[in-house]
Design a protein around this motif. Structure first.
Motif, PDB file in Angstrom:
ATOM      1  N   ASN A   1      31.976  40.326  25.790  1.00  0.00           N
ATOM      2  CA  ASN A   1      32.109  40.299  24.333  1.00  0.00           C
ATOM      3  C   ASN A   1      33.464  39.810  23.841  1.00  0.00           C
ATOM      4  OD1 ASN A   1      33.640  42.480  25.091  1.00  0.00           O
ATOM      5  ND2 ASN A   1      32.496  43.983  23.910  1.00  0.00           N
ATOM      6  N   TYR A   2      34.311  39.351  24.748  1.00  0.00           N
ATOM      7  CA  TYR A   2      35.632  38.871  24.340  1.00  0.00           C
ATOM      8  C   TYR A   2      35.976  37.658  25.182  1.00  0.00           C
ATOM      9  CZ  TYR A   2      40.702  38.870  23.661  1.00  0.00           C
ATOM     10  OH  TYR A   2      42.000  38.518  23.381  1.00  0.00           O
TER      11      TYR A   2
ATOM     12  N   PHE B   1      42.985  27.840  30.608  1.00  0.00           N
ATOM     13  CA  PHE B   1      42.033  28.744  31.255  1.00  0.00           C
ATOM     14  C   PHE B   1      41.201  29.462  30.201  1.00  0.00           C
ATOM     15  CE2 PHE B   1      43.457  28.625  35.597  1.00  0.00           C
ATOM     16  CZ  PHE B   1      44.813  28.362  35.542  1.00  0.00           C
TER      17      PHE B   1
ATOM     18  N   SER C   1      35.422  38.844  29.117  1.00  0.00           N
ATOM     19  CA  SER C   1      35.561  40.253  29.496  1.00  0.00           C
ATOM     20  C   SER C   1      34.631  41.104  28.644  1.00  0.00           C
ATOM     21  CB  SER C   1      37.000  40.728  29.348  1.00  0.00           C
ATOM     22  OG  SER C   1      37.318  40.936  27.987  1.00  0.00           O
ATOM     23  N   LYS C   2      34.446  42.330  29.078  1.00  0.00           N
ATOM     24  CA  LYS C   2      33.603  43.256  28.326  1.00  0.00           C
ATOM     25  C   LYS C   2      34.203  44.645  28.427  1.00  0.00           C
ATOM     26  CE  LYS C   2      30.597  44.237  32.272  1.00  0.00           C
ATOM     27  NZ  LYS C   2      29.223  44.170  32.829  1.00  0.00           N
ATOM     28  N   ASN C   3      33.842  45.495  27.515  1.00  0.00           N
ATOM     29  CA  ASN C   3      34.264  46.894  27.560  1.00  0.00           C
ATOM     30  C   ASN C   3      33.270  47.688  28.375  1.00  0.00           C
ATOM     31  OD1 ASN C   3      34.888  46.287  24.199  1.00  0.00           O
ATOM     32  ND2 ASN C   3      36.498  46.662  25.674  1.00  0.00           N
ATOM     33  N   TRP C   4      33.786  48.557  29.210  1.00  0.00           N
ATOM     34  CA  TRP C   4      32.890  49.507  29.852  1.00  0.00           C
ATOM     35  C   TRP C   4      33.672  50.769  30.177  1.00  0.00           C
ATOM     36  CZ3 TRP C   4      34.437  49.989  35.062  1.00  0.00           C
ATOM     37  CH2 TRP C   4      35.092  48.881  35.610  1.00  0.00           C
TER      38      TRP C   4
ATOM     39  N   THR D   1      36.386  53.305  30.808  1.00  0.00           N
ATOM     40  CA  THR D   1      37.813  53.257  31.128  1.00  0.00           C
ATOM     41  C   THR D   1      38.202  51.981  31.855  1.00  0.00           C
ATOM     42  OG1 THR D   1      37.433  54.401  33.208  1.00  0.00           O
ATOM     43  CG2 THR D   1      37.955  55.759  31.302  1.00  0.00           C
ATOM     44  N   GLY D   2      37.225  51.192  32.269  1.00  0.00           N
ATOM     45  CA  GLY D   2      37.585  50.024  33.060  1.00  0.00           C
ATOM     46  C   GLY D   2      37.317  48.734  32.324  1.00  0.00           C
ATOM     47  N   ASN D   3      37.921  47.682  32.783  1.00  0.00           N
ATOM     48  CA  ASN D   3      37.668  46.371  32.198  1.00  0.00           C
ATOM     49  C   ASN D   3      38.220  45.325  33.136  1.00  0.00           C
ATOM     50  OD1 ASN D   3      37.231  44.172  30.473  1.00  0.00           O
ATOM     51  ND2 ASN D   3      37.535  45.465  28.716  1.00  0.00           N
ATOM     52  N   GLN D   4      37.632  44.176  33.145  1.00  0.00           N
ATOM     53  CA  GLN D   4      38.152  43.072  33.937  1.00  0.00           C
ATOM     54  C   GLN D   4      38.029  41.792  33.133  1.00  0.00           C
ATOM     55  OE1 GLN D   4      36.642  42.537  37.867  1.00  0.00           O
ATOM     56  NE2 GLN D   4      36.722  44.691  38.409  1.00  0.00           N
ATOM     57  N   PHE D   5      39.039  40.952  33.250  1.00  0.00           N
ATOM     58  CA  PHE D   5      38.966  39.598  32.730  1.00  0.00           C
ATOM     59  C   PHE D   5      38.538  38.687  33.874  1.00  0.00           C
ATOM     60  CE2 PHE D   5      40.718  39.560  28.466  1.00  0.00           C
ATOM     61  CZ  PHE D   5      41.360  40.775  28.386  1.00  0.00           C
ATOM     62  N   TYR D   6      37.541  37.886  33.654  1.00  0.00           N
ATOM     63  CA  TYR D   6      37.117  36.891  34.620  1.00  0.00           C
ATOM     64  C   TYR D   6      37.521  35.526  34.081  1.00  0.00           C
ATOM     65  CZ  TYR D   6      34.335  40.542  36.796  1.00  0.00           C
ATOM     66  OH  TYR D   6      33.946  41.695  37.423  1.00  0.00           O
ATOM     67  N   PHE D   7      38.351  34.832  34.864  1.00  0.00           N
ATOM     68  CA  PHE D   7      38.904  33.557  34.417  1.00  0.00           C
ATOM     69  C   PHE D   7      38.116  32.379  34.982  1.00  0.00           C
ATOM     70  CE2 PHE D   7      42.850  34.422  32.158  1.00  0.00           C
ATOM     71  CZ  PHE D   7      43.050  35.765  32.438  1.00  0.00           C
ATOM     72  N   GLY D   8      38.076  31.301  34.210  1.00  0.00           N
ATOM     73  CA  GLY D   8      37.586  30.040  34.734  1.00  0.00           C
ATOM     74  C   GLY D   8      38.626  29.427  35.662  1.00  0.00           C
TER      75      GLY D   8
ATOM     76  N   TYR E   1      47.175  39.577  39.294  1.00  0.00           N
ATOM     77  CA  TYR E   1      46.321  38.430  39.572  1.00  0.00           C
ATOM     78  C   TYR E   1      46.989  37.567  40.632  1.00  0.00           C
ATOM     79  CZ  TYR E   1      43.653  39.377  35.314  1.00  0.00           C
ATOM     80  OH  TYR E   1      42.865  39.955  34.362  1.00  0.00           O
TER      81      TYR E   1
ATOM     82  N   LEU F   1      42.566  32.321  38.015  1.00  0.00           N
ATOM     83  CA  LEU F   1      43.263  33.603  38.182  1.00  0.00           C
ATOM     84  C   LEU F   1      42.240  34.644  38.632  1.00  0.00           C
ATOM     85  CD1 LEU F   1      45.159  33.225  34.850  1.00  0.00           C
ATOM     86  CD2 LEU F   1      46.342  33.597  37.014  1.00  0.00           C
TER      87      LEU F   1
ATOM     88  N   LEU G   1      41.567  38.652  39.780  1.00  0.00           N
ATOM     89  CA  LEU G   1      42.116  39.989  39.638  1.00  0.00           C
ATOM     90  C   LEU G   1      42.165  40.695  40.990  1.00  0.00           C
ATOM     91  CD1 LEU G   1      43.054  42.205  37.619  1.00  0.00           C
ATOM     92  CD2 LEU G   1      40.659  42.916  37.495  1.00  0.00           C
TER      93      LEU G   1
ATOM     94  N   TYR H   1      43.992  46.755  39.141  1.00  0.00           N
ATOM     95  CA  TYR H   1      44.422  47.037  37.796  1.00  0.00           C
ATOM     96  C   TYR H   1      44.571  48.540  37.588  1.00  0.00           C
ATOM     97  CZ  TYR H   1      39.501  48.137  36.697  1.00  0.00           C
ATOM     98  OH  TYR H   1      38.243  48.687  36.678  1.00  0.00           O
TER      99      TYR H   1
ATOM    100  N   ASN I   1      39.727  45.115  24.217  1.00  0.00           N
ATOM    101  CA  ASN I   1      40.037  43.789  24.741  1.00  0.00           C
ATOM    102  C   ASN I   1      41.271  43.185  24.080  1.00  0.00           C
ATOM    103  OD1 ASN I   1      38.031  43.339  26.713  1.00  0.00           O
ATOM    104  ND2 ASN I   1      36.534  43.151  25.095  1.00  0.00           N
TER     105      ASN I   1
END
Lengths: 114, 114
Positions: free
Chosen positions: A31-32, A89, A93-96, A98-105, B35, B43, B45, B48, B100
């Protein structure tokens, strides 16, 4: 997990032309969607971002569009200038809880030819 | 306000050596992350943390350890360096990932393992 694909890997444009970089994502819960610019030898810096409740966002010469149905988002740079030359880049990312991860291109190396 | 500070900027290790990459932020950010950046792979991860005493694994955690004893510091430890860990490492933080928030990156550490 999420899979973010980014195209093209390299892009050359003449100064003043527009540049478009496209990304697709796989997780419909993302969602982001931020975009980061990394100049040679420097750290990535956020240039624009969009949340899933918005279809388009613009900031001067840069804009981002999001198509949730197709799960793709794009960066548009108009009236390109030599200082726009950098690696760009996308990320998702999404909220879940307490955790979250950004996945990059994998990045797009943009060269603006004067 | 220094932002995100990473040390060292460059490091050369021999296979099997251990070392710690340091990361500190002075923005009272809850979220900190590490990262690695490899050519053509964007990048990725490693680990975290969403607050002091809380850490979790990212996409590529093998060979790395982290701890978060204070809000400010988030060191990354390589227990037995391998050539596959040759990369550029970035620490990044944000105020919170509940909504986010923008990631602030450190200046990076270029690590070579021989």
């Amino acid at each position: 997990g999420e899979n973010v694909e980014q195209h093209p890997s390299t892009l050359s444009v003449q100064e003043g032309d527009s540049a478009v970089i496209k990304c697709t994502y796989s997780d419909s819960a993302s969602n982001y969607f931020p975009w980061y610019k990394q100049e040679l030898g420097k750290r990535p810096q956020l240039i624009i971002d969009i949340r899933s409740n918005v279809g388009e966002k613009k900031d001067q010469r840069i804009a981002v569009t999001l198509n949730k149905t197709a799960k793709h988002f794009s960066l548009h740079i108009t009236e390109t200038q030599p200082e726009d030359s950098a690696v760009y880049f996308c990320a998702a990312s999404k909220n879940w809880g307490t955790g979250n991860q950004f996945y990059f291109g994998t990045g797009t190396s943009l060269t603006v030819i004067p | 306000n220094a932002g995100v500070t990473q040390t060292p900027k460059f490091q050369v290790l021999k296979t099997g050596q251990s070392m710690t990459l340091q990361c500190a932020q002075d923005m009272n950010h809850e979220y900190m992350s590490w990262y690695r950046q490899d050519p053509g792979m964007g990048l990725r991860l490693i680990h975290y943390s969403v607050g002091a005493g809380i850490t979790d694994q990212g996409e590529v955690p093998n060979g790395y350890n982290v701890s978060r004893s204070t809000t400010e510091d988030f060191p990354l430890r390589l227990l037995s360096a391998a050539p596959s860990q040759t990369s550029v490492y970035f620490c990044a933080s944000s105020y919170t990932l509940a909504t986010n928030e923008k990631l602030f990156f450190g200046s990076g550490t270029q690590l070579s393992v021989l």
